[in-house]
Each structure stands twice: as C-alpha cells, then as structure tokens.
Design an enzyme around this catalytic site. Sequence first.
Site, mmCIF file in Angstrom:
data_model
loop_
_atom_site.group_PDB
_atom_site.id
_atom_site.type_symbol
_atom_site.label_atom_id
_atom_site.label_comp_id
_atom_site.label_asym_id
_atom_site.label_seq_id
_atom_site.Cartn_x
_atom_site.Cartn_y
_atom_site.Cartn_z
ATOM 1 N N MET A 241 0.844 -1.181 0.000
ATOM 2 C CA MET A 241 0.000 0.000 0.000
ATOM 3 C C MET A 241 0.894 1.251 0.000
ATOM 4 S SD MET A 241 -3.010 1.047 2.711
ATOM 5 C CE MET A 241 -3.264 -0.608 3.220
ATOM 6 N N PRO A 242 1.497 1.566 -1.159
ATOM 7 C CA PRO A 242 2.353 2.759 -1.208
ATOM 8 C C PRO A 242 1.551 4.033 -0.918
ATOM 9 C CG PRO A 242 2.614 1.425 -3.193
ATOM 10 C CD PRO A 242 1.455 0.875 -2.435
ATOM 11 N N HIS A 243 2.141 4.913 -0.132
ATOM 12 C CA HIS A 243 1.542 6.199 0.181
ATOM 13 C C HIS A 243 2.635 7.105 0.721
ATOM 14 C CE1 HIS A 243 1.401 3.774 3.843
ATOM 15 N NE2 HIS A 243 1.572 4.908 4.493
ATOM 16 N N ALA A 244 2.332 8.366 0.811
ATOM 17 C CA ALA A 244 3.285 9.338 1.358
ATOM 18 C C ALA A 244 2.484 10.500 1.926
ATOM 19 C CB ALA A 244 4.244 9.826 0.271
#
Length: 145
Positions: free
Chosen positions: A63-66
């Site tokens: 779950m890529p996020h920033a």
Amino acid sequence: MLADYLEGNIRFLPSVDSWEDGIQKAAAPLLQSGSITPKYIDDMIENVNENGPYIVIVPGIAMPHAKNEDSVVKTSVSYLKLEEPVQFPKNKEVRTFFVLAAEDSSGHLDLISDLSSILIEDEIKDKLEASQSEQEVLDVLKMVE
C-alpha cells in the site's frame, strides 16, 4: 468508497523491473488523471528507502503512500496487479499494489483503515488476487463495502 475511487484506476501487468518501477506503474493512472504530481511518486519511493518495506501490509500486497506535501491534488486510489511478483527490501514479494493518495491526513487514515479491514479477510483477499479484470476487482470491493 474504495470502489468509487478505483474506477478507471486499475491496471494489470505481467511484471515490473523493480519495486520502484512497480510503484511508478501503480501510480501512473493517478498521475495521468492529474490527481497527483510526480513528486508524490518520488515521495512514496523515498518512504520505502528510508523506512523499509512497511507498506507491504499483508503478504503479497503493498500500500504505497506518502505525506501530502503539495503533491496530492485530489484524494484517489489506484490498483496494480502483477502476474510475476516483484521483490521489495527484506525479501518481501508483492503482486498487488494499492496506491493511496489523500489530500489530508484524516482522509489518508480513512483509506488505510478501509483497505486494511478488507484485506484482513482471507476470502476477500483471495478473491482480489484471483481477479482478472477491473470489473471483477470492483465487484469484490462492492461486496464488502
């Protein structure tokens, strides 16, 4: 809610060259629609470089996020499923990416919470992994929303 965000942002690919490439390809629909800027993709990759593969939330799913630092224009989610898994640091294999882009931190937490609650159910996770089309993915998510 997730199904609404994902509509039009679902892709299937045979493979990617690296986990970084996976994040870039998974985020591409959001970049193309203007929901995120290229900086957001760089920030997601930098997160993994700095903090390790914590974005691999369950085996096989990342779950890529920033943090939104003026790089998220509109809250959105995209999905990428690979036929061949890609290797993240610490030998974590990933076939499925859910890219989360939220305008604010509460939206971010809501999306993470919604997705996490879906993915802890093995039956739902298995159905997602077996999905072969955008409609199948959307149907699985609508079942549980």
